[in-house]
Every structure is written in C-alpha cells, then in structure tokens.
Enzyme design. Structure first.
Site, PDB file in Angstrom:
ATOM      1  N   PHE A  77     -50.579  48.269 -91.393  1.00  0.00           N
ATOM      2  CA  PHE A  77     -50.249  49.208 -90.165  1.00  0.00           C
ATOM      3  C   PHE A  77     -49.489  50.096 -90.532  1.00  0.00           C
ATOM      4  CE2 PHE A  77     -46.836  48.781 -86.682  1.00  0.00           C
ATOM      5  CZ  PHE A  77     -47.341  49.756 -86.206  1.00  0.00           C
ATOM      6  N   ASP A 137     -53.534  48.082-102.890  1.00  0.00           N
ATOM      7  CA  ASP A 137     -53.556  46.926-101.732  1.00  0.00           C
ATOM      8  C   ASP A 137     -54.584  45.973-102.067  1.00  0.00           C
ATOM      9  OD1 ASP A 137     -53.047  47.217 -98.199  1.00  0.00           O
ATOM     10  OD2 ASP A 137     -53.984  45.624 -99.148  1.00  0.00           O
ATOM     11  N   ILE A 181     -49.736  43.768-106.101  1.00  0.00           N
ATOM     12  CA  ILE A 181     -48.658  44.524-106.847  1.00  0.00           C
ATOM     13  C   ILE A 181     -48.137  43.512-107.738  1.00  0.00           C
ATOM     14  CG2 ILE A 181     -47.928  45.815-104.952  1.00  0.00           C
ATOM     15  CD1 ILE A 181     -45.766  43.714-104.206  1.00  0.00           C
ATOM     16  N   GLU A 223     -46.486  40.110 -97.061  1.00  0.00           N
ATOM     17  CA  GLU A 223     -46.946  39.390 -96.069  1.00  0.00           C
ATOM     18  C   GLU A 223     -45.680  39.501 -94.908  1.00  0.00           C
ATOM     19  OE1 GLU A 223     -49.512  37.453 -95.589  1.00  0.00           O
ATOM     20  OE2 GLU A 223     -50.331  37.769 -97.742  1.00  0.00           O
ATOM     21  N   SER A 224     -46.248  39.750 -93.790  1.00  0.00           N
ATOM     22  CA  SER A 224     -45.247  40.521 -92.957  1.00  0.00           C
ATOM     23  C   SER A 224     -45.327  39.609 -91.472  1.00  0.00           C
ATOM     24  CB  SER A 224     -45.790  41.823 -92.520  1.00  0.00           C
ATOM     25  OG  SER A 224     -46.943  41.704 -91.766  1.00  0.00           O
ATOM     26  N   THR A 270     -36.619  45.358 -93.742  1.00  0.00           N
ATOM     27  CA  THR A 270     -36.763  44.989 -92.347  1.00  0.00           C
ATOM     28  C   THR A 270     -35.248  44.789 -91.713  1.00  0.00           C
ATOM     29  OG1 THR A 270     -37.374  43.303 -90.532  1.00  0.00           O
ATOM     30  CG2 THR A 270     -37.522  42.751 -92.793  1.00  0.00           C
ATOM     31  N   ASP A 271     -35.112  44.623 -90.592  1.00  0.00           N
ATOM     32  CA  ASP A 271     -33.884  44.623 -89.919  1.00  0.00           C
ATOM     33  C   ASP A 271     -33.735  43.173 -89.800  1.00  0.00           C
ATOM     34  OD1 ASP A 271     -35.739  44.010 -87.879  1.00  0.00           O
ATOM     35  OD2 ASP A 271     -34.534  45.218 -86.489  1.00  0.00           O
ATOM     36  N   GLU A 272     -34.760  42.605 -89.864  1.00  0.00           N
ATOM     37  CA  GLU A 272     -34.680  40.862 -89.932  1.00  0.00           C
ATOM     38  C   GLU A 272     -33.729  40.088 -90.861  1.00  0.00           C
ATOM     39  OE1 GLU A 272     -38.263  38.782 -88.416  1.00  0.00           O
ATOM     40  OE2 GLU A 272     -39.042  40.721 -87.932  1.00  0.00           O
ATOM     41  N   TYR A 305     -40.022  34.661 -93.675  1.00  0.00           N
ATOM     42  CA  TYR A 305     -40.631  36.025 -93.766  1.00  0.00           C
ATOM     43  C   TYR A 305     -39.030  36.783 -94.409  1.00  0.00           C
ATOM     44  CZ  TYR A 305     -41.094  40.962 -92.698  1.00  0.00           C
ATOM     45  OH  TYR A 305     -41.114  42.320 -92.188  1.00  0.00           O
ATOM     46  N   LYS A 315     -38.078  38.982 -97.703  1.00  0.00           N
ATOM     47  CA  LYS A 315     -37.678  40.240 -97.479  1.00  0.00           C
ATOM     48  C   LYS A 315     -36.232  40.552 -98.049  1.00  0.00           C
ATOM     49  CE  LYS A 315     -40.059  43.133 -96.400  1.00  0.00           C
ATOM     50  NZ  LYS A 315     -40.997  44.071 -97.042  1.00  0.00           N
ATOM     51  N   ASP A 348     -41.341  27.852 -77.648  1.00  0.00           N
ATOM     52  CA  ASP A 348     -40.676  28.691 -78.452  1.00  0.00           C
ATOM     53  C   ASP A 348     -40.898  28.738 -79.873  1.00  0.00           C
ATOM     54  OD1 ASP A 348     -39.421  31.058 -78.698  1.00  0.00           O
ATOM     55  OD2 ASP A 348     -37.349  30.551 -78.102  1.00  0.00           O
TER      56      ASP A 348
HETATM   57  P1  NAD Z   1     -49.101  44.752 -92.578  1.00  0.00           P
HETATM   58  O1  NAD Z   1     -49.022  42.957 -92.716  1.00  0.00           O
HETATM   59  O2  NAD Z   1     -49.873  45.188 -91.657  1.00  0.00           O
HETATM   60  O3  NAD Z   1     -49.615  45.150 -93.825  1.00  0.00           O
HETATM   61  C1  NAD Z   1     -49.401  44.617 -95.200  1.00  0.00           C
HETATM   62  C2  NAD Z   1     -50.319  45.389 -96.241  1.00  0.00           C
HETATM   63  O4  NAD Z   1     -49.844  44.849 -97.693  1.00  0.00           O
HETATM   64  C3  NAD Z   1     -51.685  44.740 -96.093  1.00  0.00           C
HETATM   65  O5  NAD Z   1     -52.730  46.090 -96.381  1.00  0.00           O
HETATM   66  C4  NAD Z   1     -51.928  43.795 -96.981  1.00  0.00           C
HETATM   67  O6  NAD Z   1     -53.257  43.959 -97.781  1.00  0.00           O
HETATM   68  C5  NAD Z   1     -51.094  44.392 -98.144  1.00  0.00           C
HETATM   69  N1  NAD Z   1     -50.671  43.446 -99.180  1.00  0.00           N
HETATM   70  C6  NAD Z   1     -50.352  42.183 -98.972  1.00  0.00           C
HETATM   71  N2  NAD Z   1     -49.993  41.309-100.188  1.00  0.00           N
HETATM   72  C7  NAD Z   1     -50.208  42.150-101.276  1.00  0.00           C
HETATM   73  C8  NAD Z   1     -49.951  42.112-102.525  1.00  0.00           C
HETATM   74  N3  NAD Z   1     -49.514  40.892-103.004  1.00  0.00           N
HETATM   75  N4  NAD Z   1     -50.087  43.057-103.158  1.00  0.00           N
HETATM   76  C9  NAD Z   1     -50.743  44.366-102.607  1.00  0.00           C
HETATM   77  N5  NAD Z   1     -51.105  44.412-101.283  1.00  0.00           N
HETATM   78  C10 NAD Z   1     -50.490  43.312-100.666  1.00  0.00           C
HETATM   79  O7  NAD Z   1     -47.770  44.955 -92.681  1.00  0.00           O
HETATM   80  P2  NAD Z   1     -46.849  46.184 -91.799  1.00  0.00           P
HETATM   81  O8  NAD Z   1     -46.510  45.764 -90.208  1.00  0.00           O
HETATM   82  O9  NAD Z   1     -47.595  47.331 -92.256  1.00  0.00           O
HETATM   83  O10 NAD Z   1     -45.524  46.255 -92.743  1.00  0.00           O
HETATM   84  C11 NAD Z   1     -45.320  47.094 -94.079  1.00  0.00           C
HETATM   85  C12 NAD Z   1     -44.121  47.010 -94.596  1.00  0.00           C
HETATM   86  O11 NAD Z   1     -42.885  47.248 -93.574  1.00  0.00           O
HETATM   87  C13 NAD Z   1     -43.698  45.451 -94.816  1.00  0.00           C
HETATM   88  O12 NAD Z   1     -42.982  45.312 -96.079  1.00  0.00           O
HETATM   89  C14 NAD Z   1     -42.806  44.915 -93.657  1.00  0.00           C
HETATM   90  O13 NAD Z   1     -41.888  43.931 -94.113  1.00  0.00           O
HETATM   91  C15 NAD Z   1     -42.135  46.181 -93.533  1.00  0.00           C
HETATM   92  N6  NAD Z   1     -41.789  46.127 -91.997  1.00  0.00           N
HETATM   93  C16 NAD Z   1     -42.401  45.989 -90.826  1.00  0.00           C
HETATM   94  C17 NAD Z   1     -42.028  46.336 -89.629  1.00  0.00           C
HETATM   95  C18 NAD Z   1     -43.135  45.882 -88.528  1.00  0.00           C
HETATM   96  O14 NAD Z   1     -42.838  45.873 -87.367  1.00  0.00           O
HETATM   97  N7  NAD Z   1     -44.219  45.926 -88.496  1.00  0.00           N
HETATM   98  C19 NAD Z   1     -40.744  46.384 -89.460  1.00  0.00           C
HETATM   99  C20 NAD Z   1     -39.904  46.775 -90.397  1.00  0.00           C
HETATM  100  C21 NAD Z   1     -40.397  46.474 -91.517  1.00  0.00           C
END
Ligand code: NAD
Length: 360
Positions: free
Chosen positions: A21, A43, A70, A94-95, A144-146, A170, A174, A299
């Site tokens: 995303f 990716d 990665i 993983e998110s 993340t803020d989490e 999660y 992180k 919940d």
């Molecule tokens: P997402 O789950 O949509 O995308 C994660 C991507 O990482 C995917 O394309 C997946 O294929 C790839 N991936 C997973 N494991 C992998 C690995 N071992 N090697 C290579 N690629 C791998 O996540 P997102 O929502 O786009 O979040 C991206 C980052 O931002 C994350 O690190 C998340 O912790 C952080 N984040 C997300 C949010 C949110 O609200 N979505 C908020 C704050 C921070």
C-alpha cells in the site's frame, strides 16, 4: 536529483515492499514528480504485494523490480552492487495486527530478522562507497506509532521520546526492528533515519484494513464489522501526506534521528465507519442507509485503546505538515475505490496473486 536546501541528492532509490500500500504510493510519487532518476523495488510479493498497484509503471524505464525477500542476503547484496542506490527506504513488513495475533512467526521473520539482514547488507554496501557517496547515503526505516503502546483518553500524544511499549506481535516486531536500526547507527555509524507514523488510508490499501474493508463491504451490501463498541481511537493520515513526510525526512532529516508523523485527526472507529456510510449514501445510494449494515463483533484481544501523534519535531525542524484534512482525504479515497472497481475485484477475488510482474 538534488535538494536545493540541503544539497542531498537522490539519484537511485531502493524501495523495499514497494508492491504494498504505502510503498507503491511512494514509488508513484517519486517517479511521478521526477524526484529521483530510478527506483529498484525489492518485494517478496506476499499476499499484500500486488503488482497491479504499480501496473502503470511497468513500462517506465526508471522503474525496476526484483522479487526477493529482504532477508535473502545473497540476492540483496548482488542487487545493491548492481543498482548502486543512493538511498534505501524500507517499507517491507508483515503489517496486519490480526494476522500477527493468529500467526506471529512471519512477523518476527520479516520485521525483525529480515530487517537485521537488510541492515547487514546495507552496511556491507555502505562500506564499499566512496566518501562523497557515503556522505549522501541514507537508510530510512518506515515504522509505526503502534510501538509506543496504547494511550488513555486524556494522555498526551506519542512523541519521539515516548518509551516503547508494544502490545501486539506486529508492534513488538516493529519495535524490535526500530531498535536494530538504532544500533546500526550507533555502533556502526550507518546513516539511518526512522519514521513512526499513525494509521494511513488512501488508494491501493489492501481490503483487510478498516477503511477499504468497510467501503467494499458496504458497496456489496455486506455486514460492516466493528470491533467492541467501536470506541477505539486512531490518528489517521492520508498516504500521500505520509509519503511526503518520508521524503522530507530522507532529504533533510538529521542522521540517526527518529521522526513521528501524524495527521492530527483522531477518530473513533465508529466515526470512521459513519463517515464512509454517509459518503456512500450520497454517491451510491441503496434502498436503506449504509449504516444499517453496521455489526458490532467481539473485540480484538489486547486491542489498543488510543493512538495519537505529536508531530511537532518534523513540523518545526523540516517544515512538514499534512495537506489533506480527514474529510478531504476520505472523500478522495472513497471516490478512488468507487472508480477502481476492477482493482477491487482483482484483490478481493485473489486474481492479482496469479499475475506476475518483472523478473526473479
Ligand atoms: P503492506 O502490507 O500493504 O505492504 C507490505 C509489502 O511488503 C508487501 O508488498 C509485501 O509483499 C512486502 N513484503 C512483506 N514481507 C517481505 C519480505 N520479507 N521481503 C520483501 N518484501 C516483503 O504494508 P503497508 O501498509 O504498505 O506498510 C508499509 C510499511 O509502513 C510497514 O513497514 C508498516 O509497518 C509501516 N506502517 C504502516 C502503516 C499503515 O497504516 N498501513 C502506518 C505506519 C507504518
């Protein structure tokens, strides 16, 4: 491309997790606005990595794709040697909190061990650079803020000095990654930056997360599941604002520092769902108001009550503030989901997983 203020240049960026995303929005922004010469997207293409998120860039010669974990050090070392990145932005993770509660191992494997191996590869690559390239190089870790845990209703918002207190697999994974990044800067002098951001929303978000899930369910007349009493509070930020925040930290942030990024938009989950229902009542009216589909479900275990971010540091030091109000951002997002029915269908049916992009 060179930042006029700081002299920092971003010629070639490695983006990890760029089929997800936020990563895909980031790549579209940097290439769409000509902010760098080329991008290598690394990716693993998990269920969350959707090639259709960047389908429009497939033929762009500035866009390169490598399917890899990665944590696959051999592949990553080779890729860094060939591509010679001037920056690395690590989105790969993983998110999804619910998945982490069900199966925590992949979260530790990617978010902790994967990040460690990526840092190791980055350190090796960094040590091979000439002095000028070293000066310019950055490793930016997206977090993340989490990691800060949960707030009571009246507690002050999280900031960079808030002690870590993660509550889910999660957020714990992180948090582990953030500490590893810190150690690579402190112990090895790797020029790292970390951003801790609140909940994102916007185009291309996988429909397991609240806003696309509720939007797509409502369009199909399905139940709109709401955890508990719907009173959990999150701070919401439009994904483009997050990407601009990451860019400003990459270009102007102080090496070794952490920056909190937030939207100043605290909403209960119920308020978010009601916003979506009202919007769909207007744009896709049905024979009854969409809010009638709301269903309160058991919940999530250990569900954090409230997140909020004080983003004074990035605002005062780097001049970043969010551009979208929650209302504008939500209207744009819902309109995007309405206009991209094919993308939504391919994601919900799993068709996107049968399509492959680029080379191994
Ligand atoms: P997402 O789950 O949509 O995308 C994660 C991507 O990482 C995917 O394309 C997946 O294929 C790839 N991936 C997973 N494991 C992998 C690995 N071992 N090697 C290579 N690629 C791998 O996540 P997102 O929502 O786009 O979040 C991206 C980052 O931002 C994350 O690190 C998340 O912790 C952080 N984040 C997300 C949010 C949110 O609200 N979505 C908020 C704050 C921070």
């Amino acid at each position: 491309m060179q930042n006029e203020e700081t002299g920092h240049s971003m010629n070639s960026i490695v983006v990890t997790g760029g089929l997800g995303f936020i990563g895909s929005n980031f790549i579209r922004m940097v290439l769409g606005e000509n902010l760098c010469d080329s991008v290598l997207n690394i990716d693993k293409q998990t269920y969350a990595g959707n090639p259709e998120n960047l389908g429009d860039l497939e033929l762009d010669p500035r866009y390169n794709f490598l399917k890899s974990d990665i944590g696959d050090s051999n592949k990553i070392d080779l890729a860094f040697r060939d591509f010679q990145p001037s920056s690395i932005v690590n989105f790969a993770a993983e998110s999804h909190v619910d998945r982490s509660i069900d199966t925590p191992e992949p979260f530790v494997e990617t978010n902790v061990l994967g990040t460690l191996r990526l840092l190791q590869s980055t350190k090796e690559y960094f040590s091979s650079l000439e002095d000028e390239s070293k000066e310019n190089f950055r490793f930016l870790h997206v977090s993340t803020d989490e990691v800060y845990g949960s707030l009571g209703k009246k507690d002050p918002a999280f900031c960079e000095n808030t002690p870590y207190s993660p509550n889910s697999p999660y957020s714990a994974s992180k948090a582990g990654a953030d500490h590893l990044v810190r150690y690579y800067n402190h112990t090895f002098g790797l020029p790292t930056l970390t951003t801790n951001c609140s909940n994102n929303y916007g185009p291309y978000q996988f429909p397991e997360k609240l806003i696309p899930l509720i939007t797509l369910n409502a369009l199909e007349g399905k139940d709109l599941p709401i955890y508990g009493d719907g009173g959990n509070i999150r701070d919401w930020l439009h994904v483009e604002d997050h990407c601009r925040g990451i860019l400003s930290v990459l270009e102007k942030g102080r090496v070794g520092e952490t920056y909190c990024i937030g939207g100043d938009s605290e909403k209960t989950n119920l308020e978010v769902v009601d916003t979506i229902c009202r919007s769909l009542d207007q744009f896709r009216p049905q024979n009854m108001p969409h809010e009638k589909l709301k269903t309160f479900v058991k919940d999530r275990p250990g569900h954090d009550q409230r997140y909020a971010i004080d983003f004074s540091k990035i605002k005062n030091e780097l001049g970043w503030i969010p551009e979208y109000s929650f209302e504008e951002g939500m209207a744009q997002t819902i309109e995007w989901y309405l206009k991209h029915a094919e993308w939504c269908e391919n994601v919900t049916t799993g068709k996107y997983q049968r399509e492959r992009l680029g080379v191994e």
